[in-house]
Design an enzyme around this catalytic site. Sequence first.
Site, PDB file in Angstrom:
ATOM      1  N   GLY A  11     -63.506  19.205 -89.350  1.00 31.48           N
ATOM      2  CA  GLY A  11     -62.386  18.635 -88.589  1.00 31.48           C
ATOM      3  C   GLY A  11     -61.161  18.496 -89.470  1.00 31.48           C
ATOM      4  N   GLY A  14     -57.440  17.886 -88.013  1.00 35.17           N
ATOM      5  CA  GLY A  14     -57.133  16.721 -87.186  1.00 35.17           C
ATOM      6  C   GLY A  14     -56.176  15.753 -87.874  1.00 35.17           C
ATOM      7  CD  GLN A  15     -53.811  10.191 -86.301  1.00 30.45           C
ATOM      8  OE1 GLN A  15     -54.818   9.925 -85.650  1.00 30.45           O
ATOM      9  NE2 GLN A  15     -52.769   9.397 -86.374  1.00 30.45           N
ATOM     10  CG  LEU A  16     -58.907  10.483 -90.992  1.00 27.33           C
ATOM     11  CD1 LEU A  16     -57.883   9.411 -91.300  1.00 27.33           C
ATOM     12  CD2 LEU A  16     -60.202   9.840 -90.517  1.00 27.33           C
ATOM     13  CG  ASP A  37     -60.634  22.049 -87.328  1.00 25.48           C
ATOM     14  OD1 ASP A  37     -61.055  22.338 -86.189  1.00 25.48           O
ATOM     15  OD2 ASP A  37     -60.092  20.957 -87.583  1.00 25.48           O
ATOM     16  CG  ASP A  52     -68.402  25.860 -82.765  1.00 22.59           C
ATOM     17  OD1 ASP A  52     -68.700  24.649 -82.824  1.00 22.59           O
ATOM     18  OD2 ASP A  52     -68.359  26.504 -81.702  1.00 22.59           O
ATOM     19  CE1 TYR A 142     -63.823   9.416 -80.416  1.00 21.07           C
ATOM     20  CE2 TYR A 142     -62.766   7.383 -79.709  1.00 21.07           C
ATOM     21  CZ  TYR A 142     -63.091   8.272 -80.712  1.00 21.07           C
ATOM     22  OH  TYR A 142     -62.688   8.032 -81.997  1.00 21.07           O
ATOM     23  CE  LYS A 146     -66.353   9.224 -83.093  1.00 23.77           C
ATOM     24  NZ  LYS A 146     -66.745  10.078 -84.234  1.00 23.77           N
TER      25      LYS A 146
HETATM   26  N1  SER Z   1     -57.435   6.405 -81.701  1.00 25.04           N
HETATM   27  C1  SER Z   1     -58.621   6.629 -80.949  1.00 25.04           C
HETATM   28  C2  SER Z   1     -58.320   6.860 -79.527  1.00 25.04           C
HETATM   29  O1  SER Z   1     -57.306   6.381 -79.076  1.00 25.04           O
HETATM   30  C3  SER Z   1     -59.527   5.437 -81.059  1.00 25.04           C
HETATM   31  O2  SER Z   1     -60.517   5.729 -81.923  1.00 25.04           O
HETATM   32  O3  SER Z   1     -59.086   7.478 -78.854  1.00 25.04           O
END
Ligand code: SER
Length: 326
Positions: A11, A14-16, A37, A52, A142, A146
Amino acid sequence: MKSQTKILVIGANGQLGTVLIGALQKKYGVENVVGSDLTRKDNFYGIFEIADATHQDRIQELVSKYQITQIYHLAAILSARGEENPLQTWEINMKTLFVVLEVSRRNAIDKVFYPSSIAVFGNDAPLHQTPNNAYLNPATVYGMSKAAGENWAQYYFERYGLDVRSIRYPGVIGYQSLPGGGTTDYAVAIYHKAVLHEEFTCFLEKDTTLPMIFMADTIRATLELMDAPKERIKTRTSYNIAGVSFSPIEVVQEIRKLYPEFKVNFIPDFRQDIAASWPKSIDDSAAARDWGWKPEYDLKMITQTMIQKLKEKYKTGSRNLEISPC
Ligand code: SER
């Protein structure tokens, strides 16, 4: 234990991932970090592999090829986008986790990082200072993935001794990258609009307070957790961490100190319901006690840094930062 730390980040786009890869490269050396990624970004610096993560053979191949000792599994479909196709979200979020856990177990990987989220909490958790062990009844797929993933992390630790570590991130705010598909994404987009002198339409109500955290704190928390001695890690599901809590109108007020003309409309959509099911503030005393977590950035510092950095970015022509609403 293998001597040289070799890290695989899943990943990486991604943002992080975009920011964490740089921090890991700085700490361990560019040659010891492998980003992966579904696609390769033109400006990626370092070792990169297209992969993938639903394909176990491919992840196994990378672990063998680079003699990987740590995996950071950052790939997931987030809260808002995840609701577009619930079954596919579940499938991808869980399948990738199982691939990572299985490959890690079979290859005796030293440490695995698995991010969780405030999205694990639902309407039955206390809204304020939500404790680490609050009841979890997430409102999104989501969040469900998690919550389940945290339990799988703990299961692999207890059953196989796999050293999986996890943090429940609040909404992450950073100038380096854009989030995609989350409910907290407004808190990044709003700064871009302010710096571009454009009007902002917020998809949450103005007084919807959510837990947030600045990117620098997020990266530091992740590295501190991963560096902590194993015996200090008492929570094997996931640790709450707090940064700062605020509502959209509070960000607007802070931004207006620098941009008094900044215009904002509030047109809440389905993400308002998701936000309403999440905590307003987080009790992170377990993380503070076990591995010394302490956030540094408050809303004022976040706002000043975001605006200063984004101004620099836009001045040097990085207009390719598309601001996606979801
Ligand atoms: N930033 C994430 C979201 O908004 C929360 O983990 O889905």
